[in-house]
Enzyme design. Structure first.
Site, PDB file in Angstrom:
ATOM      1  N   ASP A  76     -74.952  18.078  49.846  1.00 37.53           N
ATOM      2  CA  ASP A  76     -74.636  18.991  50.946  1.00 37.53           C
ATOM      3  C   ASP A  76     -73.756  18.308  51.988  1.00 37.53           C
ATOM      4  O   ASP A  76     -72.865  18.934  52.565  1.00 37.53           O
ATOM      5  CB  ASP A  76     -75.920  19.533  51.589  1.00 37.53           C
ATOM      6  N   HIS A 118     -75.766  19.339  44.059  1.00 35.40           N
ATOM      7  CA  HIS A 118     -76.852  19.185  43.092  1.00 35.40           C
ATOM      8  C   HIS A 118     -77.822  20.359  43.198  1.00 35.40           C
ATOM      9  O   HIS A 118     -77.904  21.056  44.211  1.00 35.40           O
ATOM     10  CB  HIS A 118     -77.588  17.865  43.300  1.00 35.40           C
TER      11      HIS A 118
END
EC number: 3.1.3.-
Length: 503
Positions: free
Chosen positions: A396, A98
């Protein structure tokens, strides 16, 4: 008489020069045979430039953080879509992280950063597609939404960002990334025709609004004004994108061991501990309270948005706070330095790699199966039977283990809007290849943030790039995913690796 005098003068000068030259040679003040001495220094008279042995530059945590922010005003470059002539692009599988978001944590006794999360094409950073993207998201009810995704907002919508909310910076970066891949794959290779079928596009995301919105922004850059009725967005319930294969006890134990290693490494860092004590004293909070608040998350937001670092909100004066009551760039640099040190130690310890192999396998296995189906369908002249473009909008904690499992630990921690791409290519078929069903003419490329890292991966590091086939065979990737990657945990399958004893 005059001529005789000149002659005598010339003789005297010549004699003096001869005596001077002899004296210098006798005293070894000049070489007697410079050419011979040059030759004696080596056989070759070719000029050799000296090699300067200098130490590599020391890691700069601030420079690395600028890269992590992934500012959208930077020009986008990349090697996506590049291949030898006559090769055909069959499929592209993309995972993105993102984009830039508001912090997930707040620092005690400080004010939250003031950032507007309502999108506006009149505010920087902007993009030529931003206004039409905002309008297009209003039509999202025509799309097909898996599980609870339909109830999530398709755009950031708060004038003061909420925790973890995607910012306009994050949206613009994803629009740019999608547009970059549109030029690489659609404009150059016509990967998806204008009349693409719903089954040719696969989109999946977690249940967080920031991943959903990032994925939609990326798709709009990739396929501007896409037809909502042809789009289905699927939900992954786990951030590992493990689907129906999430049960893996050994993976959890490896993660526990890795987290304990991280904790030991942090508390052993004297400079980091002194910095936390100083920061806590500055803000008037307990050190353990500050550490638990994960202050680097909020400081990253201030840094990436060019905002002053936070100050104590307990100032009695209404004027600007005293510099001594504010966190500083030096505090931030120490924390970032420790994070970079931890990345190196993590690689050497090997615990994270074992966790990563088990965490990433389900996603890699699904991707490998999809690529193999497309490759075999291409050989049998069956087109449009599977997703030629697949997008996973993730976090992540999704991408980091994927990179490690592939052997790309040196690629660094995933920055905002990072992208990992798998490309499937076919070479021109020969008459011999047409008669069998082997995948000898199928190849894979792996790119991370536009850089071709195929030959840095664990499955293609040993491939001879100077062979008749300059690309990495797809078979290498399939063998790696189905068996070879488990050698790290002394197993031959995912099920065996997940249920073995971890000491």
């Amino acid at each position: 008489m005059l001529a005789r005098s000149r002659f005598i003068l010339v003789l005297v000068v010549g004699a003096l020069l001869a005596v001077l030259s002899f004296s210098l040679q006798y005293l070894h003040l000049i070489p007697t045979n410079p050419v011979a001495e040059q030759r004696s220094a080596g056989r070759s008279r070719k000029r050799v430039n000296p090699v300067l042995h200098t130490d590599p530059p020391a890691p700069d945590p601030i420079r690395d953080t600028h890269q992590y922010c992934n500012y959208p005003n930077l020009t986008e470059h990349g090697w996506e879509g590049h291949c030898p002539p006559d090769y055909k692009l069959l499929s592209v599988q993309v995972m993105i992280r993102h984009g830039d978001r508001f912090p997930l944590y707040s620092i005690p006794k400080t004010k939250k950063p003031t950032i507007d999360c309502i999108l506006s094409e009149k505010r920087k950073p902007s993009h030529p597609l931003l206004a039409s993207f905002i309008s297009h998201m209003a039509l999202g009810g025509r799309g097909h939404w898996d599980a609870s995704l339909g109830s999530l907002p398709r755009l950031p919508s708060h004038s003061t960002c909420e925790m973890g909310e995607l910012t306009q910076t994050g949206v613009v970066r994803q629009l740019k990334n999608g547009d970059h891949l549109r030029q690489a794959y659609i404009s150059r290779h016509n990967l998806l025709a204008a009349d693409w079928l719903p089954r040719q596009l696969w989109a999946e995301t977690t249940g967080k609004s920031r991943t959903l919105q990032s994925g939609l922004a990326f798709l709009f850059g990739f396929l501007p004004h896409f037809d909502w009725s042809r789009l289905t967005v699927r939900q992954q319930w786990s951030t590992l994108f493990c689907g129906q294969s999430c049960d893996c006890p050994a993976r959890n134990r490896y993660l526990d061991q890795e987290q304990r290693r991280q904790y030991r490494q942090r508390i052993a860092d004297a400079e980091l501990e002194r910095t936390y004590v100083t920061m806590a004293k500055t803000l008037g909070v307990a050190t353990k309270t500050l550490r638990a608040a994960n202050p680097v998350d909020a400081l990253l937001c201030h840094f990436c948005h060019g905002l002053p670092f936070p100050c104590s909100s307990t100032q009695t004066s209404s004027n600007a706070p005293d510099e001594g009551a504010c966190l500083t760039l030096e505090h931030f640099a120490v924390i970032r330095r420790q994070q970079k040190d931890d990345e190196l130690e993590r690689r050497e310890a090997g615990l994270y790699r074992r966790y990563a192999v088990l965490a990433a396998h389900p996603y890699l296995n699904r991707s490998a199966a999809r690529l193999e189906r497309i490759a075999r369908g291409s050989q049998m002249r069956k087109s449009k039977e599977d997703a030629v473009f697949a997008l996973a909008s993730a976090h992540d904690v999704t991408m980091a283990p994927l990179l490690s499992a592939l052997g790309l630990e040196g690629a660094g921690f995933p920055k905002f809007a990072a992208r990992l791409v798998f490309e499937l290519w076919s070479s021109p078929e020969t008459k011999e290849r047409r008669s069998d069903r082997k995948l000898d003419n199928m190849f894979i490329r792996v790119l991370y943030n536009g850089e071709d890292l195929t030959f840095d991966t664990a499955f293609c590091r040993e491939h001879n790039r100077r062979s008749t086939q300059p690309l990495c065979p797809l078979g290498n990737f399939l063998s790696f995913v189905r068996k070879d990657m488990f050698s790290v945990v002394n197993a031959t399958s995912y099920q065996q690796a997940c249920h073995q004893t971890v000491l």
